[in-house]
Motif scaffolding. Sequence first.
Motif, PDB file in Angstrom:
ATOM      1  N   ALA A 181       9.126   1.536   7.102  1.00 38.95           N
ATOM      2  CA  ALA A 181       8.709   1.360   8.721  1.00 38.95           C
ATOM      3  C   ALA A 181       8.362   2.348   9.133  1.00 38.95           C
ATOM      4  CB  ALA A 181      10.191   0.959   9.372  1.00 38.95           C
ATOM      5  N   GLY A 182       8.337   3.543   8.349  1.00 42.74           N
ATOM      6  CA  GLY A 182       7.675   4.555   8.842  1.00 42.74           C
ATOM      7  C   GLY A 182       6.192   4.922   8.874  1.00 42.74           C
ATOM      8  N   GLY A 183       5.532   3.974   8.129  1.00 42.84           N
ATOM      9  CA  GLY A 183       4.112   4.067   8.080  1.00 42.84           C
ATOM     10  C   GLY A 183       3.894   3.924   6.451  1.00 42.84           C
ATOM     11  N   PHE A 184       2.532   4.608   6.150  1.00 44.92           N
ATOM     12  CA  PHE A 184       2.135   4.210   4.622  1.00 44.92           C
ATOM     13  C   PHE A 184       2.453   5.483   4.093  1.00 44.92           C
ATOM     14  CE2 PHE A 184      -0.513   1.722   7.391  1.00 44.92           C
ATOM     15  CZ  PHE A 184      -0.753   0.681   6.871  1.00 44.92           C
ATOM     16  N   LYS A 213       5.263   3.081  -6.706  1.00 43.88           N
ATOM     17  CA  LYS A 213       5.873   3.847  -7.755  1.00 43.88           C
ATOM     18  C   LYS A 213       7.307   3.170  -8.505  1.00 43.88           C
ATOM     19  CE  LYS A 213       7.484   8.522  -9.378  1.00 43.88           C
ATOM     20  NZ  LYS A 213       7.874   9.775  -8.480  1.00 43.88           N
ATOM     21  N   ALA A 214       7.938   2.749  -7.383  1.00 42.85           N
ATOM     22  CA  ALA A 214       9.176   1.929  -7.841  1.00 42.85           C
ATOM     23  C   ALA A 214       8.980   0.676  -8.559  1.00 42.85           C
ATOM     24  CB  ALA A 214      10.131   1.837  -6.454  1.00 42.85           C
ATOM     25  N   ARG A 254       0.882  -1.151  -0.094  1.00 39.19           N
ATOM     26  CA  ARG A 254       0.061   0.094  -0.056  1.00 39.19           C
ATOM     27  C   ARG A 254       0.678   1.555   0.190  1.00 39.19           C
ATOM     28  NH1 ARG A 254      -4.236  -1.253   4.514  1.00 39.19           N
ATOM     29  NH2 ARG A 254      -2.900  -2.531   5.423  1.00 39.19           N
ATOM     30  N   ASN A 255       2.097   1.074   0.074  1.00 40.26           N
ATOM     31  CA  ASN A 255       3.220   2.443   0.182  1.00 40.26           C
ATOM     32  C   ASN A 255       3.071   2.764  -1.174  1.00 40.26           C
ATOM     33  OD1 ASN A 255       5.923   3.647  -0.079  1.00 40.26           O
ATOM     34  ND2 ASN A 255       5.602   3.528   2.189  1.00 40.26           N
ATOM     35  N   LEU A 303      11.909  -2.539   7.942  1.00 37.44           N
ATOM     36  CA  LEU A 303      10.848  -2.696   6.921  1.00 37.44           C
ATOM     37  C   LEU A 303      11.286  -1.912   5.778  1.00 37.44           C
ATOM     38  CD1 LEU A 303       8.364  -4.625   6.654  1.00 37.44           C
ATOM     39  CD2 LEU A 303       6.937  -2.340   7.410  1.00 37.44           C
ATOM     40  N   LYS A 304      11.628  -2.898   4.993  1.00 37.67           N
ATOM     41  CA  LYS A 304      12.462  -1.998   3.686  1.00 37.67           C
ATOM     42  C   LYS A 304      12.086  -2.632   2.420  1.00 37.67           C
ATOM     43  CE  LYS A 304      17.235  -2.890   3.584  1.00 37.67           C
ATOM     44  NZ  LYS A 304      18.598  -2.190   3.446  1.00 37.67           N
TER      45      LYS A 304
END
Length: 131
Positions: A128-131, A59-60, A53-54, A115-116
């Motif tokens: 890891a920082g969120g969405f 995009k990547a 969902r990120n 989380l990467k």
Amino acid sequence: MAAHEESGTPGWMKWGLVALVGVPLLCGGSGLLAFLYMRSESPYEDAVARATRNARVNKALGAPVSANFFFSGKMQSKGYDGVAIMEIGLSGSTQDGTLHVKGVRTSGVWGFSTLKVVARDGTEINVAGGF
């Protein structure tokens, strides 16, 4: 003459065949159960949800992004505490990547210390920082 000898196959050959086929199936079944347990008891689903969902991951890799069914990893737990380390393959419409996860469970609650996503082209995205 015994019944199994009348069929032309000695009894030891039948048991040998059972062992040759049965032992790998038993081991594979145990591995599958461990895999399914790890998948359900670890932060797998939360990590995959955050990554897919990120916006930067989409995009990547190219939307939509989905996780491969199989992944590699290990998990250790003691009571309500534990650590799970996983590498989960991701597929997007333009390229693939790998989601690197280190989950830490404290008092029964999972969180992430790592989380990467690393795309095939080398792009790294910290999720890891969120969405």
